[in-house]
Design a protein around this motif. Structure first.
Motif, PDB file in Angstrom:
ATOM      1  N   LEU A 190      42.487  26.624  35.743  1.00 40.02           N
ATOM      2  CA  LEU A 190      43.310  27.567  35.001  1.00 40.02           C
ATOM      3  C   LEU A 190      44.128  28.432  35.954  1.00 40.02           C
ATOM      4  O   LEU A 190      43.727  28.690  37.097  1.00 40.02           O
ATOM      5  N   ALA A 191      45.268  28.910  35.481  1.00 44.46           N
ATOM      6  CA  ALA A 191      46.190  29.655  36.343  1.00 44.46           C
ATOM      7  C   ALA A 191      45.524  30.880  36.963  1.00 44.46           C
ATOM      8  O   ALA A 191      45.753  31.194  38.141  1.00 44.46           O
ATOM      9  N   TRP A 192      44.678  31.584  36.205  1.00 43.61           N
ATOM     10  CA  TRP A 192      44.050  32.803  36.738  1.00 43.61           C
ATOM     11  C   TRP A 192      42.940  32.495  37.746  1.00 43.61           C
ATOM     12  O   TRP A 192      42.433  33.408  38.407  1.00 43.61           O
ATOM     13  N   GLU A 193      42.546  31.219  37.852  1.00 47.75           N
ATOM     14  CA  GLU A 193      41.560  30.816  38.857  1.00 47.75           C
ATOM     15  C   GLU A 193      42.217  30.355  40.159  1.00 47.75           C
ATOM     16  O   GLU A 193      41.520  29.980  41.099  1.00 47.75           O
ATOM     17  N   ARG A 194      43.531  30.407  40.215  1.00 45.30           N
ATOM     18  CA  ARG A 194      44.255  29.826  41.342  1.00 45.30           C
ATOM     19  C   ARG A 194      45.216  30.822  42.002  1.00 45.30           C
ATOM     20  O   ARG A 194      46.152  30.435  42.685  1.00 45.30           O
ATOM     21  N   LEU A 212      36.249  37.610  37.734  1.00 46.49           N
ATOM     22  CA  LEU A 212      35.097  36.896  37.180  1.00 46.49           C
ATOM     23  C   LEU A 212      35.483  36.074  35.956  1.00 46.49           C
ATOM     24  O   LEU A 212      36.243  36.532  35.098  1.00 46.49           O
ATOM     25  N   GLY A 213      34.913  34.857  35.899  1.00 43.18           N
ATOM     26  CA  GLY A 213      35.054  33.981  34.751  1.00 43.18           C
ATOM     27  C   GLY A 213      33.684  33.672  34.161  1.00 43.18           C
ATOM     28  O   GLY A 213      32.638  34.075  34.696  1.00 43.18           O
ATOM     29  N   VAL A 243      40.007  28.717  43.738  1.00 45.84           N
ATOM     30  CA  VAL A 243      38.609  28.890  44.122  1.00 45.84           C
ATOM     31  C   VAL A 243      37.743  29.130  42.890  1.00 45.84           C
ATOM     32  O   VAL A 243      38.102  29.916  42.010  1.00 45.84           O
ATOM     33  N   ASN A 244      36.592  28.468  42.835  1.00 50.95           N
ATOM     34  CA  ASN A 244      35.450  28.828  41.989  1.00 50.95           C
ATOM     35  C   ASN A 244      34.255  28.999  42.911  1.00 50.95           C
ATOM     36  O   ASN A 244      33.915  28.073  43.665  1.00 50.95           O
TER      37      ASN A 244
END
Length: 334
Positions: free
Chosen positions: A196-200, A234-235, A205-206
């Motif tokens: 997802l865009a907000w993870e990049r 945070l997700g 990174v996760n």
């Protein structure tokens, strides 16, 4: 008789003073609970808060306090020294201690004493001699032979799983079955990639997977985007199937659950842990963050804590990260 009346009057005055005295002020604290405290992990155990954070050297340290506020000035105690270990002497990151079957198991990341140490970072675990979170500890096992970060433990249906973050095209969340707290019993699987865009943001990174359990629901709260940028956040993953090793059995929430708040001067909040209040009635999150958008992924990040609640659908509601110096009520039961 006069003396008796005087004594009686004096006792009545004392009782009146006691019964009308103002109640004791409620306990409070302010963040940070530790400056220079990245990757915090905290537990409340037998009357004390215990806090461990990344040291970026060859020591694993812990501090303890009767109160949350007291952690800010508590001394760090070295609970284990990694010096001399051939495959994990240095650059200690992300320590976590979990009480399993009556002993504490302290998981951490460390690598070799070489200039380009990052590729050498691996997962390792210590075992305590008893039930004191501060040890003594002995080295127990190396957990894997390839690059991996941020070890943590998931418990489901009586089984243990080692969570981490490794490269699967990009840095992703991993899970590995364990036969006991220190023995891997099957292949490592990927359960989440930063799609997802907000993870990049700044970097894909996760990492930093942390188990969260509520009313029968099994969840993972994880850190997303690059820690060296202001949008680290945070997700949430929820186990919607029965097998934690199966990526298809995890459902990712479409939006972040905790993120920067420029108005409060909080940037890159992430790499969290969870703990209960002393009386067990409240849920708390501990995390690190920077105080400016230019802050980096280094020892300048500070450890912070705040209470959180729950949404009607059973997911956590972490609210907004609070400004440093804000007076907050201490955990219930202090």
């Amino acid at each position: 008789m006069t003396i008796l009346r005087s004594i009686t009057a004096l006792l009545a005055a004392v009782v009146l003073a006691v019964t009308t005295a103002a109640p004791a002020a409620a306990a409070t604290f302010t963040n940070p609970i530790k400056r220079n405290g990245p990757d915090p992990w905290m537990q409340y155990h037998n009357g004390y808060y215990y806090l461990a954070t990344t040291t970026w050297n060859s020591t694993i340290t812990m501090r303890k306090s009767r109160t949350l506020a007291g952690l800010a000035s508590a001394a760090d105690t070295v609970v284990f020294n990694l010096s001399g270990r051939p495959n994990g002497c240095c650059n200690m990151w992300a320590p976590e201690f979990h009480l399993i079957n009556g002993r504490w198991y302290l998981y951490y990341v460390a690598g070799r004493n070489v200039p380009d140490y990052n590729p050498t970072q691996r997962l390792h675990v210590l075992e305590s001699a008893g039930t004191d979170p501060m040890g003594p500890y002995t080295f127990k096992a190396d957990l894997g032979s390839t690059w991996e970060l941020d070890p943590s433990i998931l418990r489901h249906n009586g089984k243990l799983y080692l969570m981490g973050s490794a490269i699967d095209g990009t840095q992703s969340l991993t899970i590995t079955p364990l036969s006991n707290p220190y023995t891997i019993s099957g292949p490592r699987r990927t359960i989440s990639l930063p799609t997802l865009a907000w993870e990049r943001q700044t970097g894909a990174v996760n990492e930093g997977a942390e188990a969260l359990y509520h009313n029968g629901r099994v969840m993972i709260v994880y850190s997303a985007s690059a820690c060296w940028g202001p949008d680290y956040k945070l997700g949430l993953l929820t186990l919607t199937g029965s097998d934690p090793l199966n990526r298809a059995h995890w459902t990712k929430s479409p939006n972040p659950v905790f993120q920067r708040n420029d108005g409060n001067g909080v940037f890159a909040p992430g790499h969290n842990g969870f703990f209960k209040s002393p009386d067990g009635t409240e849920d708390w999150i501990v995390y690190h963050a920077n105080s400016s958008a230019s802050g980096g992924c280094d020892m300048n990040r500070s450890a912070r804590a705040q209470k959180f609640g729950w949404n009607a659908d059973g997911t956590p509601n972490f609210g907004t990260p609070v400004r440093l110096g804000t007076q907050l009520a201490a955990p219930s039961g202090e």
